[in-house]
Design a protein around this motif. Structure first.
Motif, PDB file in Angstrom:
ATOM      1  N   MET A   1      11.476  12.343  10.435  1.00 59.29           N
ATOM      2  CA  MET A   1      10.357  11.783  10.210  1.00 59.29           C
ATOM      3  C   MET A   1      10.057  11.476   8.746  1.00 59.29           C
ATOM      4  SD  MET A   1       8.014  13.938  13.137  1.00 59.29           S
ATOM      5  CE  MET A   1       6.737  13.456  12.528  1.00 59.29           C
ATOM      6  N   ILE A   2       9.403  10.482   8.359  1.00 68.38           N
ATOM      7  CA  ILE A   2       9.145   9.903   7.076  1.00 68.38           C
ATOM      8  C   ILE A   2       7.580   9.955   7.050  1.00 68.38           C
ATOM      9  CG2 ILE A   2      11.107   8.357   7.306  1.00 68.38           C
ATOM     10  CD1 ILE A   2       9.012   5.995   7.824  1.00 68.38           C
ATOM     11  N   VAL A   3       7.397  10.359   5.660  1.00 63.69           N
ATOM     12  CA  VAL A   3       5.862  10.148   5.081  1.00 63.69           C
ATOM     13  C   VAL A   3       5.598   8.884   4.603  1.00 63.69           C
ATOM     14  CG1 VAL A   3       4.386  11.323   3.330  1.00 63.69           C
ATOM     15  CG2 VAL A   3       6.392  12.646   4.364  1.00 63.69           C
ATOM     16  N   LEU A   4       4.342   8.501   5.225  1.00 64.11           N
ATOM     17  CA  LEU A   4       3.777   7.175   4.894  1.00 64.11           C
ATOM     18  C   LEU A   4       2.379   7.467   4.404  1.00 64.11           C
ATOM     19  CD1 LEU A   4       4.728   4.876   7.742  1.00 64.11           C
ATOM     20  CD2 LEU A   4       5.973   5.091   5.405  1.00 64.11           C
ATOM     21  N   THR A   5       1.677   6.439   3.672  1.00 61.39           N
ATOM     22  CA  THR A   5       0.217   6.718   3.279  1.00 61.39           C
ATOM     23  C   THR A   5      -0.757   5.699   3.843  1.00 61.39           C
ATOM     24  OG1 THR A   5       1.340   7.248   1.213  1.00 61.39           O
ATOM     25  CG2 THR A   5      -1.042   6.865   1.038  1.00 61.39           C
ATOM     26  N   LYS A   6      -1.623   5.951   4.655  1.00 58.75           N
ATOM     27  CA  LYS A   6      -2.618   5.036   5.190  1.00 58.75           C
ATOM     28  C   LYS A   6      -3.517   4.572   4.172  1.00 58.75           C
ATOM     29  CE  LYS A   6      -3.449   8.059   9.275  1.00 58.75           C
ATOM     30  NZ  LYS A   6      -4.383   8.530  10.081  1.00 58.75           N
ATOM     31  N   MET A   7      -4.155   3.536   4.396  1.00 60.07           N
ATOM     32  CA  MET A   7      -5.035   2.735   3.391  1.00 60.07           C
ATOM     33  C   MET A   7      -5.971   3.625   2.783  1.00 60.07           C
ATOM     34  SD  MET A   7      -3.101   0.040   3.670  1.00 60.07           S
ATOM     35  CE  MET A   7      -4.158  -1.513   2.330  1.00 60.07           C
ATOM     36  N   ASN A   8      -6.509   4.674   3.186  1.00 61.37           N
ATOM     37  CA  ASN A   8      -7.088   5.582   2.444  1.00 61.37           C
ATOM     38  C   ASN A   8      -6.555   6.563   1.472  1.00 61.37           C
ATOM     39  OD1 ASN A   8      -6.424   7.341   4.342  1.00 61.37           O
ATOM     40  ND2 ASN A   8      -8.235   7.686   5.453  1.00 61.37           N
ATOM     41  N   HIS A   9      -5.392   6.446   1.411  1.00 59.80           N
ATOM     42  CA  HIS A   9      -4.586   7.275   0.685  1.00 59.80           C
ATOM     43  C   HIS A   9      -3.939   8.578   1.370  1.00 59.80           C
ATOM     44  CE1 HIS A   9      -4.700   4.822  -3.004  1.00 59.80           C
ATOM     45  NE2 HIS A   9      -6.133   4.832  -2.688  1.00 59.80           N
ATOM     46  N   GLU A  10      -4.396   8.784   2.568  1.00 62.20           N
ATOM     47  CA  GLU A  10      -4.107  10.141   3.354  1.00 62.20           C
ATOM     48  C   GLU A  10      -2.590   9.824   3.920  1.00 62.20           C
ATOM     49  OE1 GLU A  10      -4.991  11.607   7.997  1.00 62.20           O
ATOM     50  OE2 GLU A  10      -6.506  10.714   6.666  1.00 62.20           O
ATOM     51  N   LYS A  11      -1.523  10.973   3.619  1.00 57.58           N
ATOM     52  CA  LYS A  11      -0.410  10.736   3.797  1.00 57.58           C
ATOM     53  C   LYS A  11      -0.429  11.435   5.340  1.00 57.58           C
ATOM     54  CE  LYS A  11       1.311  10.550  -0.303  1.00 57.58           C
ATOM     55  NZ  LYS A  11       2.079   9.291  -0.781  1.00 57.58           N
ATOM     56  N   PHE A  12       0.713  10.861   5.938  1.00 54.49           N
ATOM     57  CA  PHE A  12       0.744  11.275   7.206  1.00 54.49           C
ATOM     58  C   PHE A  12       2.558  11.211   7.628  1.00 54.49           C
ATOM     59  CE2 PHE A  12       0.362   7.072   7.638  1.00 54.49           C
ATOM     60  CZ  PHE A  12       0.873   6.436   8.960  1.00 54.49           C
ATOM     61  N   LEU A  13       2.930  11.812   9.033  1.00 53.92           N
ATOM     62  CA  LEU A  13       4.371  11.742   9.222  1.00 53.92           C
ATOM     63  C   LEU A  13       4.411  11.087  10.552  1.00 53.92           C
ATOM     64  CD1 LEU A  13       5.408  15.447   8.883  1.00 53.92           C
ATOM     65  CD2 LEU A  13       6.228  13.645   7.350  1.00 53.92           C
ATOM     66  N   VAL A  14       5.618   9.884  10.586  1.00 53.67           N
ATOM     67  CA  VAL A  14       5.767   9.036  11.402  1.00 53.67           C
ATOM     68  C   VAL A  14       7.377   9.424  11.873  1.00 53.67           C
ATOM     69  CG1 VAL A  14       6.182   6.944  12.064  1.00 53.67           C
ATOM     70  CG2 VAL A  14       4.169   7.345  10.606  1.00 53.67           C
ATOM     71  N   ASN A  15       7.209   9.694  13.207  1.00 57.57           N
ATOM     72  CA  ASN A  15       8.869   9.643  13.801  1.00 57.57           C
ATOM     73  C   ASN A  15       9.109   8.021  13.780  1.00 57.57           C
ATOM     74  OD1 ASN A  15      10.990   9.513  15.507  1.00 57.57           O
ATOM     75  ND2 ASN A  15       9.970  10.888  17.194  1.00 57.57           N
ATOM     76  N   HIS A  16      10.279   7.699  12.780  1.00 57.89           N
ATOM     77  CA  HIS A  16      10.693   6.580  12.599  1.00 57.89           C
ATOM     78  C   HIS A  16      11.201   5.937  13.943  1.00 57.89           C
ATOM     79  CE1 HIS A  16      14.284   8.779  11.959  1.00 57.89           C
ATOM     80  NE2 HIS A  16      15.105   7.764  12.005  1.00 57.89           N
ATOM     81  N   LEU A  17      12.054   6.725  15.044  1.00 62.53           N
ATOM     82  CA  LEU A  17      12.448   6.317  15.972  1.00 62.53           C
ATOM     83  C   LEU A  17      11.476   5.537  16.783  1.00 62.53           C
ATOM     84  CD1 LEU A  17      14.830   9.482  16.653  1.00 62.53           C
ATOM     85  CD2 LEU A  17      15.293   7.065  15.705  1.00 62.53           C
ATOM     86  N   GLN A  18      10.241   5.925  16.719  1.00 62.35           N
ATOM     87  CA  GLN A  18       9.143   5.468  17.554  1.00 62.35           C
ATOM     88  C   GLN A  18       8.400   4.120  17.124  1.00 62.35           C
ATOM     89  OE1 GLN A  18       8.109   6.783  20.704  1.00 62.35           O
ATOM     90  NE2 GLN A  18      10.031   7.687  20.447  1.00 62.35           N
ATOM     91  N   ILE A  19       8.917   3.702  15.987  1.00 63.21           N
ATOM     92  CA  ILE A  19       8.424   2.455  15.283  1.00 63.21           C
ATOM     93  C   ILE A  19       8.982   1.253  16.219  1.00 63.21           C
ATOM     94  CG2 ILE A  19       8.586   1.095  13.314  1.00 63.21           C
ATOM     95  CD1 ILE A  19       8.613   3.400  11.750  1.00 63.21           C
TER      96      ILE A  19
END
Length: 71
Positions: A1-19
């Motif tokens: 999983m990778i860490v990304l940042t929403k537009m409101n600066h909130e960090k979250f994890l994404v399963n890159h295999l689901q992109i």
């Protein structure tokens, strides 16, 4: 999983295999396989780099486990 940042600066994890795809609208829009999406602050290039780094780490761990298991 990778860490990304929403537009409101909130960090979250994404399963890159689901992109499913990354759209540039001009924000970066991550579209998931279930059709949900996230607008993020990272560029497409940064996301691709994060995925490559994550995959490299996974490969290194797999190699280390294989080498240890062969002893």
């Amino acid at each position: 999983m990778i860490v990304l940042t929403k537009m409101n600066h909130e960090k979250f994890l994404v399963n890159h295999l689901q992109i499913e795809c990354i759209e540039l609208i001009p924000e970066t829009k991550i579209v998931m396989m279930n059709r949900s999406y996230y607008l993020v602050r990272e560029t497409a290039e940064e996301i691709v780099q994060k995925i490559a780094e994550y995959n490299a780490k996974v490969q290194d761990i797999a190699r280390a486990v294989k080498v240890i298991g062969q002893r």
